[in-house]
Design a protein around this motif. Structure first.
Motif, mmCIF file in Angstrom:
data_model
loop_
_atom_site.group_PDB
_atom_site.id
_atom_site.type_symbol
_atom_site.label_atom_id
_atom_site.label_comp_id
_atom_site.label_asym_id
_atom_site.label_seq_id
_atom_site.Cartn_x
_atom_site.Cartn_y
_atom_site.Cartn_z
ATOM 1 N N ALA A 1 -99.787 2.551 -25.205
ATOM 2 C CA ALA A 1 -98.338 2.672 -25.245
ATOM 3 C C ALA A 1 -97.939 3.463 -26.478
ATOM 4 N N GLY A 2 -96.815 4.169 -26.395
ATOM 5 C CA GLY A 2 -96.184 4.932 -27.456
ATOM 6 C C GLY A 2 -97.081 5.227 -28.647
ATOM 7 N N PRO A 3 -96.644 5.889 -29.651
ATOM 8 C CA PRO A 3 -95.295 6.454 -29.712
ATOM 9 C C PRO A 3 -95.173 7.710 -28.856
ATOM 10 N N TYR A 4 -93.968 7.979 -28.395
ATOM 11 C CA TYR A 4 -93.705 9.126 -27.557
ATOM 12 C C TYR A 4 -92.840 10.121 -28.312
ATOM 13 N N THR A 5 -92.996 11.405 -27.980
ATOM 14 C CA THR A 5 -92.306 12.469 -28.695
ATOM 15 C C THR A 5 -91.593 13.368 -27.707
ATOM 16 N N GLU A 6 -90.344 13.725 -28.000
ATOM 17 C CA GLU A 6 -89.648 14.694 -27.146
ATOM 18 C C GLU A 6 -90.231 16.066 -27.429
ATOM 19 N N TYR A 7 -90.293 16.898 -26.361
ATOM 20 C CA TYR A 7 -90.952 18.194 -26.487
ATOM 21 C C TYR A 7 -90.196 19.232 -25.683
ATOM 22 N N ASP A 8 -89.491 20.102 -26.329
ATOM 23 C CA ASP A 8 -88.876 21.260 -25.694
ATOM 24 C C ASP A 8 -88.071 20.894 -24.444
ATOM 25 N N ASN A 9 -87.281 19.835 -24.508
ATOM 26 C CA ASN A 9 -86.427 19.366 -23.407
ATOM 27 C C ASN A 9 -87.207 18.949 -22.163
ATOM 28 N N LEU A 10 -88.470 18.632 -22.298
ATOM 29 C CA LEU A 10 -89.292 18.149 -21.196
ATOM 30 C C LEU A 10 -89.419 16.637 -21.317
ATOM 31 N N PRO A 11 -89.981 15.990 -20.287
ATOM 32 C CA PRO A 11 -90.230 14.552 -20.434
ATOM 33 C C PRO A 11 -91.048 14.276 -21.687
ATOM 34 N N VAL A 12 -90.845 13.113 -22.247
ATOM 35 C CA VAL A 12 -91.496 12.795 -23.519
ATOM 36 C C VAL A 12 -93.007 12.831 -23.380
ATOM 37 N N LEU A 13 -93.662 13.161 -24.477
ATOM 38 C CA LEU A 13 -95.116 13.230 -24.530
ATOM 39 C C LEU A 13 -95.659 12.049 -25.319
ATOM 40 N N HIS A 14 -96.822 11.584 -24.909
ATOM 41 C CA HIS A 14 -97.529 10.587 -25.695
ATOM 42 C C HIS A 14 -97.986 11.277 -26.976
ATOM 43 N N ALA A 15 -98.141 10.529 -28.031
ATOM 44 C CA ALA A 15 -98.544 11.111 -29.317
ATOM 45 C C ALA A 15 -99.817 11.933 -29.204
ATOM 46 N N THR A 16 -100.728 11.549 -28.296
ATOM 47 C CA THR A 16 -101.977 12.298 -28.141
ATOM 48 C C THR A 16 -101.786 13.609 -27.396
ATOM 49 N N GLU A 17 -100.600 13.824 -26.810
ATOM 50 C CA GLU A 17 -100.350 15.025 -26.021
ATOM 51 C C GLU A 17 -99.530 16.076 -26.745
ATOM 52 N N THR A 18 -99.065 15.792 -27.943
ATOM 53 C CA THR A 18 -98.170 16.728 -28.629
ATOM 54 C C THR A 18 -98.849 18.046 -28.972
ATOM 55 N N GLY A 19 -100.160 18.062 -29.063
ATOM 56 C CA GLY A 19 -100.877 19.299 -29.363
ATOM 57 C C GLY A 19 -101.244 20.113 -28.132
ATOM 58 N N LEU A 20 -100.909 19.604 -26.929
ATOM 59 C CA LEU A 20 -101.257 20.340 -25.710
ATOM 60 C C LEU A 20 -100.434 21.615 -25.603
ATOM 61 N N PRO A 21 -101.046 22.702 -25.148
ATOM 62 C CA PRO A 21 -100.276 23.937 -24.985
ATOM 63 C C PRO A 21 -99.347 23.851 -23.774
ATOM 64 N N LEU A 22 -98.194 24.463 -23.896
ATOM 65 C CA LEU A 22 -97.264 24.580 -22.780
ATOM 66 C C LEU A 22 -97.759 25.740 -21.919
ATOM 67 N N LEU A 23 -98.074 25.458 -20.660
ATOM 68 C CA LEU A 23 -98.625 26.466 -19.756
ATOM 69 C C LEU A 23 -97.519 27.391 -19.270
ATOM 70 N N HIS A 24 -97.639 28.656 -19.582
ATOM 71 C CA HIS A 24 -96.687 29.647 -19.095
ATOM 72 C C HIS A 24 -97.043 29.967 -17.645
ATOM 73 N N PRO A 25 -96.051 30.056 -16.744
ATOM 74 C CA PRO A 25 -96.357 30.281 -15.324
ATOM 75 C C PRO A 25 -97.138 31.565 -15.031
ATOM 76 N N TYR A 26 -97.089 32.539 -15.927
ATOM 77 C CA TYR A 26 -97.789 33.795 -15.672
ATOM 78 C C TYR A 26 -98.992 33.990 -16.584
ATOM 79 N N ALA A 27 -99.349 32.981 -17.340
ATOM 80 C CA ALA A 27 -100.501 33.089 -18.242
ATOM 81 C C ALA A 27 -101.791 32.784 -17.487
ATOM 82 N N ALA A 28 -102.876 33.281 -18.006
ATOM 83 C CA ALA A 28 -104.189 32.957 -17.437
ATOM 84 C C ALA A 28 -104.474 31.484 -17.678
ATOM 85 N N VAL A 29 -105.246 30.891 -16.785
ATOM 86 C CA VAL A 29 -105.583 29.470 -16.884
ATOM 87 C C VAL A 29 -107.082 29.343 -17.107
ATOM 88 N N ALA A 30 -107.458 28.477 -18.004
ATOM 89 C CA ALA A 30 -108.868 28.201 -18.281
ATOM 90 C C ALA A 30 -109.067 26.687 -18.242
#
Length: 166
Positions: free
Chosen positions: A9-38
């Protein structure tokens, strides 16, 4: 989220007007719809979590909508199923047999054979489905059906297996 964080559980963080992220997810990259995926873990433009893993001859792609009711409509379920069938068609052509992931649930999981549909094109189609655009998924399914013929639905597969066994 409990599967990724083992119930943390928590703590949760708001991220760029998206649903809140778990603290372990704050470092995840925001996937751009036209970017390459790996291979990796991303936050999708709609606030979902996308995980791409390589497993043998397949990519395991998991899209977690975190309970968003807008992603659980009958229309979206049908679109995600068509996307799964597109991946399954390529697997049938390659000789491996697994069913299209269609849990019609918050956590969507797909197996995509490496060397079949381009990973970035598949993920873009999944992101388009999140936004209600069926064209990319339908194009991938048409490509699979051009390769192997009509990709059967689960209900048709079960009927065919019962008929051949009886």
């Amino acid at each position: 989220m409990t599967s990724e964080h083992r119930g943390a559980a928590g703590p949760y963080t708001e991220y760029d007007n998206l649903p809140v992220l778990h603290a372990t997810e704050t470092g995840l990259p925001l996937l751009h719809p036209y970017a390459a995926v790996a291979v990796g873990r991303y936050v999708t433009p709609g606030g979902g979590r996308l995980t791409v893993r390589e497993s043998g001859a397949h990519f395991q792609i998991t899209l977690d909508h975190l309970g968003c009711p807008a992603q659980l409509t009958e229309e979206k379920n049908a679109l995600f199923k068509r996307l799964g069938l597109a991946a399954e068609g390529h697997c049938l052509h390659a000789g491996c047999r697994h069913h299209a992931a269609d849990s019609e649930a918050v956590l969507r999981s797909f197996q995509l054979r490496t060397g079949s549909i381009d990973l970035t094109a598949f993920v873009r189609a999944a992101l388009a489905v999140e936004l209600g655009d069926e064209r990319p998924a339908d194009l991938l399914l048409q490509g699979a059906e051009a390769l192997v013929g009509p990709v059967r639905k689960e209900s048709q597969r079960a009927e065919d297996e019962q008929a051949s066994a009886g």
